[in-house]
Scaffold this motif. Structure first.
Motif, PDB file in Angstrom:
ATOM      1  N   LEU A  16       0.836  -1.202   0.000  1.00 52.44           N
ATOM      2  CA  LEU A  16       0.000   0.000   0.000  1.00 52.44           C
ATOM      3  C   LEU A  16       0.874   1.255   0.000  1.00 52.44           C
ATOM      4  CD1 LEU A  16      -2.705  -1.177   2.563  1.00 52.44           C
ATOM      5  CD2 LEU A  16      -2.667  -1.437   0.057  1.00 52.44           C
ATOM      6  N   GLU A  17       0.251   2.403  -0.191  1.00 47.77           N
ATOM      7  CA  GLU A  17       0.995   3.668  -0.283  1.00 47.77           C
ATOM      8  C   GLU A  17       1.851   3.941   0.944  1.00 47.77           C
ATOM      9  OE1 GLU A  17      -0.796   7.351  -1.491  1.00 47.77           O
ATOM     10  OE2 GLU A  17      -1.963   6.306  -3.015  1.00 47.77           O
ATOM     11  N   ASP A  18       1.396   3.498   2.110  1.00 43.29           N
ATOM     12  CA  ASP A  18       2.169   3.738   3.334  1.00 43.29           C
ATOM     13  C   ASP A  18       3.283   2.707   3.523  1.00 43.29           C
ATOM     14  OD1 ASP A  18       0.839   1.450   4.108  1.00 43.29           O
ATOM     15  OD2 ASP A  18      -0.129   2.349   5.859  1.00 43.29           O
ATOM     16  N   GLY A  19       3.441   1.824   2.560  1.00 43.52           N
ATOM     17  CA  GLY A  19       4.498   0.815   2.625  1.00 43.52           C
ATOM     18  C   GLY A  19       4.084  -0.481   3.278  1.00 43.52           C
ATOM     19  N   SER A  20       2.864  -0.544   3.786  1.00 45.05           N
ATOM     20  CA  SER A  20       2.426  -1.773   4.454  1.00 45.05           C
ATOM     21  C   SER A  20       1.852  -2.764   3.454  1.00 45.05           C
ATOM     22  CB  SER A  20       1.380  -1.449   5.526  1.00 45.05           C
ATOM     23  OG  SER A  20       0.197  -0.965   4.926  1.00 45.05           O
ATOM     24  N   CYS A  21       1.815  -3.998   3.851  1.00 47.06           N
ATOM     25  CA  CYS A  21       1.258  -5.074   3.035  1.00 47.06           C
ATOM     26  C   CYS A  21      -0.266  -4.989   3.063  1.00 47.06           C
ATOM     27  CB  CYS A  21       1.729  -6.411   3.618  1.00 47.06           C
ATOM     28  SG  CYS A  21       0.980  -7.857   2.856  1.00 47.06           S
ATOM     29  N   GLU A  22      -0.870  -5.270   1.928  1.00 46.05           N
ATOM     30  CA  GLU A  22      -2.342  -5.199   1.858  1.00 46.05           C
ATOM     31  C   GLU A  22      -3.023  -6.205   2.778  1.00 46.05           C
ATOM     32  OE1 GLU A  22      -4.189  -6.388  -1.831  1.00 46.05           O
ATOM     33  OE2 GLU A  22      -2.610  -7.843  -2.242  1.00 46.05           O
ATOM     34  N   MET A  23      -2.295  -7.226   3.211  1.00 44.93           N
ATOM     35  CA  MET A  23      -2.901  -8.247   4.065  1.00 44.93           C
ATOM     36  C   MET A  23      -2.772  -7.922   5.553  1.00 44.93           C
ATOM     37  SD  MET A  23      -4.037  -9.799   1.609  1.00 44.93           S
ATOM     38  CE  MET A  23      -4.925 -11.116   2.391  1.00 44.93           C
ATOM     39  N   LEU A  24      -2.150  -6.804   5.870  1.00 39.33           N
ATOM     40  CA  LEU A  24      -2.040  -6.382   7.263  1.00 39.33           C
ATOM     41  C   LEU A  24      -3.344  -5.691   7.672  1.00 39.33           C
ATOM     42  CD1 LEU A  24      -0.040  -6.222   9.665  1.00 39.33           C
ATOM     43  CD2 LEU A  24       0.560  -3.938   8.845  1.00 39.33           C
ATOM     44  N   LYS A  25      -4.048  -6.287   8.610  1.00 44.77           N
ATOM     45  CA  LYS A  25      -5.333  -5.755   9.078  1.00 44.77           C
ATOM     46  C   LYS A  25      -5.277  -5.624  10.599  1.00 44.77           C
ATOM     47  CE  LYS A  25      -6.996  -6.620   4.878  1.00 44.77           C
ATOM     48  NZ  LYS A  25      -6.973  -5.645   3.857  1.00 44.77           N
ATOM     49  N   ASP A  26      -5.580  -4.441  11.088  1.00 47.23           N
ATOM     50  CA  ASP A  26      -5.534  -4.201  12.532  1.00 47.23           C
ATOM     51  C   ASP A  26      -4.208  -4.660  13.132  1.00 47.23           C
ATOM     52  OD1 ASP A  26      -8.136  -3.121  12.562  1.00 47.23           O
ATOM     53  OD2 ASP A  26      -8.995  -5.142  12.667  1.00 47.23           O
ATOM     54  N   ASN A  27      -3.129  -4.341  12.434  1.00 45.35           N
ATOM     55  CA  ASN A  27      -1.778  -4.670  12.888  1.00 45.35           C
ATOM     56  C   ASN A  27      -1.499  -6.166  12.978  1.00 45.35           C
ATOM     57  OD1 ASN A  27      -0.159  -2.452  12.997  1.00 45.35           O
ATOM     58  ND2 ASN A  27      -0.400  -2.096  15.189  1.00 45.35           N
ATOM     59  N   GLN A  28      -2.279  -6.970  12.298  1.00 41.22           N
ATOM     60  CA  GLN A  28      -2.029  -8.418  12.274  1.00 41.22           C
ATOM     61  C   GLN A  28      -2.148  -8.920  10.841  1.00 41.22           C
ATOM     62  OE1 GLN A  28      -4.708 -10.322  15.017  1.00 41.22           O
ATOM     63  NE2 GLN A  28      -3.369  -9.864  16.734  1.00 41.22           N
ATOM     64  N   CYS A  29      -1.394  -9.967  10.559  1.00 42.47           N
ATOM     65  CA  CYS A  29      -1.472 -10.585   9.241  1.00 42.47           C
ATOM     66  C   CYS A  29      -2.787 -11.345   9.116  1.00 42.47           C
ATOM     67  CB  CYS A  29      -0.290 -11.539   9.062  1.00 42.47           C
ATOM     68  SG  CYS A  29      -0.355 -12.412   7.487  1.00 42.47           S
ATOM     69  N   SER A  30      -3.564 -11.004   8.104  1.00 43.39           N
ATOM     70  CA  SER A  30      -4.874 -11.637   7.932  1.00 43.39           C
ATOM     71  C   SER A  30      -4.776 -12.999   7.228  1.00 43.39           C
ATOM     72  CB  SER A  30      -5.817 -10.709   7.167  1.00 43.39           C
ATOM     73  OG  SER A  30      -5.288 -10.430   5.890  1.00 43.39           O
TER      74      SER A  30
END
Ligand code: SF4
Length: 79
Positions: A13-27
């Motif tokens: 994502l634009e902020d550099g995080s993975c799209e699968m990171l949800k609520d600070n946990q890997c979904s």
């Protein structure tokens, strides 16, 4: 290692995080890509666990510094 990164199945994502990171946990934690499985990656490559973790932390910290992120995000390994 590069091949593992080339085949990474998720977007960044634009902020550099993975799209699968949800609520600070890997979904998709149970089915996460090999590159995300820190413990298994070192074993598969036959690298001593302490050395492997130090290598990964060094790599993460390099990326954090290159991205200009706050130093509070730097990885520090407990000894
Ligand atoms: S562990 Fe891997 S798949 Fe899961 S959120 Fe982090 S980078 Fe994405």
């Amino acid at each position: 290692m590069q091949l593992l990164v080339d085949k990474f199945p998720y977007k960044t994502l634009e902020d550099g995080s993975c799209e699968m990171l949800k609520d600070n946990q890997c979904s998709v934690y149970e089915d996460r890509p090999l590159i995300c499985n820190v413990r298994l990656g070192g074993k598969l490559l036959g690298v001593d666990q302490d050395i492997w973790y130090a290598m990964l932390a060094d790599g993460c910290n390099t990326l954090i510094r290159e991205a200009g992120l706050d130093e509070k995000y730097l990885v520090s390994l407990k000894k």
